[in-house]
Motif scaffolding. Structure first.
Motif: not given
Length: 152
Positions: A6-30
């Motif tokens: 749930d925490l990871i999902e919320a974090f990713i959704k917050q990242m998307m809300a802060d951008t244009d609805g599109s993000i690129e992330l690296q699994r290892n870093e996350l």
């Protein structure tokens, strides 16, 4: 207390809300940020960011595993396509797929050329090596992914 997923999902959704609805992330870093294994990140992405929930995910292996997640913009004239995706189910025959594709062309959602390409991709000629139930499941998945790519 919220689970790690749930925490990871919320974090990713917050990242998307802060951008244009599109993000690129690296699994290892996350994974490092949440002190978990990369497979936990894969689990969250594959279960919480699905086509049915309005997300389009592109995954690239190697170099830490980049993942691009896009939220489908439903405020565009794609409501028809989203309705098709949600009503399609997990299996579709070639004939039914072609009816949908012909409708997309008739409603000018896609060009005639795009329609031909989509029909070729979901044809029994391409999927003929698979058993009948598996063929229709793969066809539905292919068609849904093609429709989602029109919406992002």
């Amino acid at each position: 207390m919220a689970s790690l997923s749930d925490l990871i999902e919320a974090f990713i959704k917050q990242m998307m809300a802060d951008t244009d609805g599109s993000i690129e992330l690296q699994r290892n870093e996350l994974a490092n940020q949440f002190n978990c294994v990369p497979s936990q990140i894969n689990y969250v992405i594959s279960t919480r960011f699905t086509l049915d929930r309005g997300y389009y995910v592109e995954s690239r292996r190697g170099g830490g595993g980049h993942v691009k997640i896009k939220r489908v913009n439903v405020n565009i004239p794609g409501n028809y396509l989203m309705h098709i995706i949600s009503s399609m189910g997990s299996s579709i025959s070639q004939q039914s797929a072609e009816v949908f594709i012909n409708n997309f062309v008739d409603y000018e959602v896609i060009s005639e050329r795009e329609g031909f390409l989509m029909k070729a991709a979901v044809s029994d000629k391409i999927l003929g090596g698979l058993s009948m139930p598996e063929r229709d499941v793969i066809r539905a998945s292919l068609l849904k992914n093609m429709i989602m790519s029109l919406l992002v």
